[in-house]
Design a protein around this motif. Structure first.
Motif, PDB file in Angstrom:
ATOM      1  N   ALA A   1      10.485  -4.359  40.952  1.00  0.00           N
ATOM      2  CA  ALA A   1       9.088  -4.734  41.202  1.00  0.00           C
ATOM      3  C   ALA A   1       9.062  -6.006  42.037  1.00  0.00           C
ATOM      4  N   GLY A   2       7.846  -6.393  42.440  1.00  0.00           N
ATOM      5  CA  GLY A   2       7.710  -7.599  43.241  1.00  0.00           C
ATOM      6  C   GLY A   2       7.482  -8.841  42.410  1.00  0.00           C
ATOM      7  N   ALA A   3       7.295  -8.666  41.088  1.00  0.00           N
ATOM      8  CA  ALA A   3       6.975  -9.814  40.233  1.00  0.00           C
ATOM      9  C   ALA A   3       7.305  -9.493  38.782  1.00  0.00           C
ATOM     10  N   VAL A   4       7.294 -10.547  37.972  1.00  0.00           N
ATOM     11  CA  VAL A   4       7.481 -10.412  36.525  1.00  0.00           C
ATOM     12  C   VAL A   4       6.401 -11.247  35.836  1.00  0.00           C
ATOM     13  N   ILE A   5       5.752 -10.649  34.838  1.00  0.00           N
ATOM     14  CA  ILE A   5       4.841 -11.410  33.977  1.00  0.00           C
ATOM     15  C   ILE A   5       5.370 -11.304  32.554  1.00  0.00           C
ATOM     16  N   ASP A   6       5.967 -12.378  32.063  1.00  0.00           N
ATOM     17  CA  ASP A   6       6.546 -12.365  30.716  1.00  0.00           C
ATOM     18  C   ASP A   6       5.495 -12.764  29.686  1.00  0.00           C
TER      19      ASP A   6
ATOM     20  N   VAL B   1       3.164  -6.076  42.340  1.00  0.00           N
ATOM     21  CA  VAL B   1       3.539  -6.501  43.692  1.00  0.00           C
ATOM     22  C   VAL B   1       3.499  -8.023  43.819  1.00  0.00           C
ATOM     23  N   LEU B   2       2.427  -8.646  43.305  1.00  0.00           N
ATOM     24  CA  LEU B   2       2.174 -10.066  43.563  1.00  0.00           C
ATOM     25  C   LEU B   2       2.117 -10.935  42.313  1.00  0.00           C
ATOM     26  N   GLY B   3       2.264 -10.331  41.117  1.00  0.00           N
ATOM     27  CA  GLY B   3       2.200 -11.106  39.886  1.00  0.00           C
ATOM     28  C   GLY B   3       0.794 -11.600  39.594  1.00  0.00           C
ATOM     29  N   ALA B   4       0.691 -12.741  38.887  1.00  0.00           N
ATOM     30  CA  ALA B   4      -0.608 -13.286  38.490  1.00  0.00           C
ATOM     31  C   ALA B   4      -1.479 -13.593  39.710  1.00  0.00           C
ATOM     32  N   GLU B   5      -0.856 -13.936  40.824  1.00  0.00           N
ATOM     33  CA  GLU B   5      -1.614 -14.196  42.064  1.00  0.00           C
ATOM     34  C   GLU B   5      -2.463 -12.978  42.432  1.00  0.00           C
ATOM     35  N   GLY B   6      -1.895 -11.788  42.266  1.00  0.00           N
ATOM     36  CA  GLY B   6      -2.622 -10.555  42.567  1.00  0.00           C
ATOM     37  C   GLY B   6      -3.782 -10.329  41.618  1.00  0.00           C
ATOM     38  N   VAL B   7      -3.577 -10.653  40.337  1.00  0.00           N
ATOM     39  CA  VAL B   7      -4.642 -10.507  39.339  1.00  0.00           C
ATOM     40  C   VAL B   7      -5.830 -11.389  39.714  1.00  0.00           C
TER      41      VAL B   7
ATOM     42  N   LEU C   1     -21.515  -5.919  40.434  1.00  0.00           N
ATOM     43  CA  LEU C   1     -20.933  -4.983  39.470  1.00  0.00           C
ATOM     44  C   LEU C   1     -20.045  -5.743  38.488  1.00  0.00           C
ATOM     45  N   LYS C   2     -20.080  -5.351  37.220  1.00  0.00           N
ATOM     46  CA  LYS C   2     -19.428  -6.138  36.170  1.00  0.00           C
ATOM     47  C   LYS C   2     -18.020  -5.625  35.867  1.00  0.00           C
ATOM     48  N   PHE C   3     -17.078  -6.160  36.624  1.00  0.00           N
ATOM     49  CA  PHE C   3     -15.665  -5.854  36.415  1.00  0.00           C
ATOM     50  C   PHE C   3     -15.153  -6.670  35.228  1.00  0.00           C
ATOM     51  N   HIS C   4     -14.408  -6.013  34.341  1.00  0.00           N
ATOM     52  CA  HIS C   4     -13.776  -6.704  33.218  1.00  0.00           C
ATOM     53  C   HIS C   4     -12.275  -6.448  33.317  1.00  0.00           C
ATOM     54  N   PHE C   5     -11.544  -7.456  33.787  1.00  0.00           N
ATOM     55  CA  PHE C   5     -10.113  -7.292  34.033  1.00  0.00           C
ATOM     56  C   PHE C   5      -9.293  -7.610  32.787  1.00  0.00           C
ATOM     57  N   GLY C   6      -8.149  -6.926  32.677  1.00  0.00           N
ATOM     58  CA  GLY C   6      -7.212  -7.172  31.591  1.00  0.00           C
ATOM     59  C   GLY C   6      -5.968  -7.874  32.089  1.00  0.00           C
ATOM     60  N   ALA C   7      -5.132  -8.315  31.143  1.00  0.00           N
ATOM     61  CA  ALA C   7      -3.827  -8.900  31.477  1.00  0.00           C
ATOM     62  C   ALA C   7      -2.807  -7.771  31.502  1.00  0.00           C
ATOM     63  N   PRO C   8      -2.191  -7.490  32.651  1.00  0.00           N
ATOM     64  CA  PRO C   8      -1.231  -6.379  32.741  1.00  0.00           C
ATOM     65  C   PRO C   8      -0.025  -6.626  31.838  1.00  0.00           C
ATOM     66  N   SER C   9       0.208  -5.719  30.886  1.00  0.00           N
ATOM     67  CA  SER C   9       1.215  -5.958  29.848  1.00  0.00           C
ATOM     68  C   SER C   9       2.632  -5.600  30.270  1.00  0.00           C
ATOM     69  N   CYS C  10       2.761  -4.829  31.351  1.00  0.00           N
ATOM     70  CA  CYS C  10       4.084  -4.306  31.714  1.00  0.00           C
ATOM     71  C   CYS C  10       4.369  -4.541  33.190  1.00  0.00           C
ATOM     72  N   VAL C  11       4.740  -5.758  33.513  1.00  0.00           N
ATOM     73  CA  VAL C  11       5.104  -6.113  34.893  1.00  0.00           C
ATOM     74  C   VAL C  11       6.495  -6.725  34.882  1.00  0.00           C
TER      75      VAL C  11
END
Length: 540
Positions: free
Chosen positions: A120-125, A84-90, A102-112
């Motif tokens: 979609a609302g964004a693209v992450i190349d 929806v928002l791209g890297a801004e959302g991450v 709480l220990k959240f461990h976030f990943g880089a979304p591979s398919c946006v």
């Protein structure tokens, strides 16, 4: 701080009466010591793959509930908000999560986006992936859903995987049903896990090839029963996850419930706890303590090792939950969104056709996969309409990022006898998805979500219930209990309208997920996951 109890030493497969000393948020010592305390002290639970967004809660609200169930960390794929928002959302998710223990461990979304066959609302190349993976706040490359891209060695896909290797971060997989030479090639690309196995044989093959299999038990997809018998032999290479957990389910239980089910089946408690507590920490190099000297003081106190009723949860030596009460306080946050479509007309949902037969999506209880079936069409004045007698209902996906004509299909097994339901939680691009008994009701449900800039709703005549989701159109701005209660009411209304599905909204949210076969609907049209191409609604 000192705490006594029966120490659960998962590494050495032993339990002993002991005492833990905590100093400056770390475990200073773990010693054997006789006492009369009966409860058990053990490492906390880890959800090895979850989209926090599917709980419809921001991370801080998710944490408030999860710690009650002994969850101390997650492997979180912010794929939904990124679409929806791209890297801004991450980074919105990361910053919010940092405000709670709480220990959240976030990943880089591979398919946006997940595919090129939807809006979609964004693209992450690959350059965007490089920038994310360079951040110390990003711990892995999240599920590589584009498995055809891996198999065909798509340049952008391979660059994303290469960047994960460059930064020495694991690559998560997503390969439902992939077998034989295809899965060998997928694994050889450097992909290390899969949470999409839905049969014993599929999971056994992937384990034999060196892949780690994550047993998923979420609100819609439930693979625990199919896979759990693999655990006794393969416990060193398995984990537990939710993938998607709706708020009303999260209030009831989390990974603790899977441990209880495994032990009830007679599976060794130490093997079960290695899967639930140890393996994710080791595989993802998580900053989570495992009840060892000099570790962060992250642990839980449970009543017994059968039901795993959580009495206390500690993070960095701080008591953050006790006897069903969470000590995590409310955090204020912004509500970023991306919702730019106009209200629709009833005529937008008409499909003029003279076809005798149509392709129909067959939804399956507890599964993300669907079947393609063919069924006799029902028309009124040349317009294809819902057939409530045979449970063949009209379905739509509406582009929420720009004005476009709604895509239309038909679906079986939702069971509605009246009204309509709709959601802007629609994996992976989070356009609006709706199913209903008439064009009028479908239009009403869709417009209710457009007016609210996102949400889930049920409508019937003049009656309507809506849970607004103003954060990216997929997350509530309310607390977890309020969100869970309202969601439960809407879920119940869907069932009152006739749906026999256990989780109608969760199932609905996956009917636009093109990367899981077979037949799905995107905002651009009906799509076959097996052929990986659009198909006609009409059957010749």
């Amino acid at each position: 701080m000192q705490i006594q109890g029966q120490i659960v030493d998962i590494f050495n497969k032993r339990i002993f009466p002991g005492e833990i000393t905590v100093e400056n948020g770390k475990i200073k010592s773990v010693i054997e010591k006789e006492h009369n305390v009966k409860h058990y002290i053990m490492p906390g639970f880890i959800d090895a793959h979850i989209h926090i967004e599917s709980s419809m809660l921001v991370p801080s609200e998710f944490a408030k509930i999860a710690v009650l169930h002994g969850t101390v960390g997650t492997i979180s794929d912010p794929h939904e908000i990124a679409n929806v928002l791209g890297a801004e959302g991450v980074f919105f998710m990361i910053e919010n999560s940092k405000k709670v223990p709480l220990k959240f461990h976030f990943g880089a979304p591979s398919c946006v986006p997940a595919t090129s066959f939807e809006t979609a609302g964004a693209v992450i190349d690959s350059e965007g992936i490089k920038e994310l993976l360079a951040s110390p706040d990003i711990h892995y490359l999240a599920e590589m859903m584009n498995y055809p891209g891996v198999l065909h060695e798509d340049e952008e896909v391979m660059k994303k995987i290469a960047w994960a290797k460059h930064f020495d971060k694991p690559v998560d997989g997503h390969a439902p049903g992939l077998r034989g030479d295809a899965v060998k090639k997928y694994i050889s690309a450097g992909i290390t896990t899969d949470h999409e196995c839905f049969t014993y044989d599929e999971a056994a093959e992937k384990l034999s090839l060196g892949m780690k299999v994550i047993i998923r038990e979420g609100s819609a997809a439930k693979n625990f029963e199919a896979l759990i018998d693999l655990l006794p032999e393969h416990y060193e290479n398995m984990m537990f996850c939710s993938d998607d957990k709706h708020p009303d389910d999260l209030i009831v239980s989390h990974i603790n419930a899977l441990c209880a089910r495994a032990v009830t089946k007679g599976i060794d408690v130490f093997k079960t706890l290695q899967v639930a507590c140890i393996n994710p920490v080791k595989h993802y190099n998580m900053n989570v303590g495992l009840l060892q000297e000099n570790d962060p003081a992250d642990f839980i106190v449970v009543k017994d090792l059968a039901q795993f009723e959580v009495l206390q949860t500690y993070l960095n030596g701080e008591l953050i939950a006790e006897n069903g009460k969470s000590f995590i306080t409310e955090i204020s946050f912004e509500t970023p969104n991306n919702f730019n479509t106009s209200l629709k007309n009833i005529s937008d949902f008409e499909v003029l056709s003279s076809a005798n037969k149509i392709r129909v999506i067959e939804a399956l209880e507890g599964q993300l996969i669907t079947n393609e079936i063919h069924h006799t069409s029902l028309t009124q004045d040349g317009n294809l309409i819902s057939n409530t007698t045979d449970d063949i209902l009209k379905m739509t996906v509406v582009n929420r990022y720009q004005d476009a004509r709604p895509a239309i299909a038909f679906i079986k097994n939702f069971g509605l006898k009246e009204g309509a339901i709709a959601s802007s939680v629609a994996h992976d691009c989070h356009n609006i998805v709706a199913v209903g008994t008439s064009d009028e009701e479908i239009c009403k449900a869709v417009n209710l979500l457009i007016e609210n800039k996102g949400g889930v709703c049920a409508v019937n005549g003049s009656e309507q219930k809506v849970l607004p989701l103003p954060v990216a159109g997929i997350i509530s701005d309310k607390d977890g209990w309020e969100t869970g209660k309202l969601y439960q009411e809407i879920d119940q209304m869907a069932k009152t309208l006739g749906s026999s599905l256990k989780a109608p909204f969760m199932t609905l949210s996956f009917m636009a997920l093109l990367v899981i076969p077979d037949l799905k609907l995107s905002d651009k049209g009906l799509f076959s996951g097996n052929a990986f191409s659009f198909v006609d609604l009409e059957v010749e």
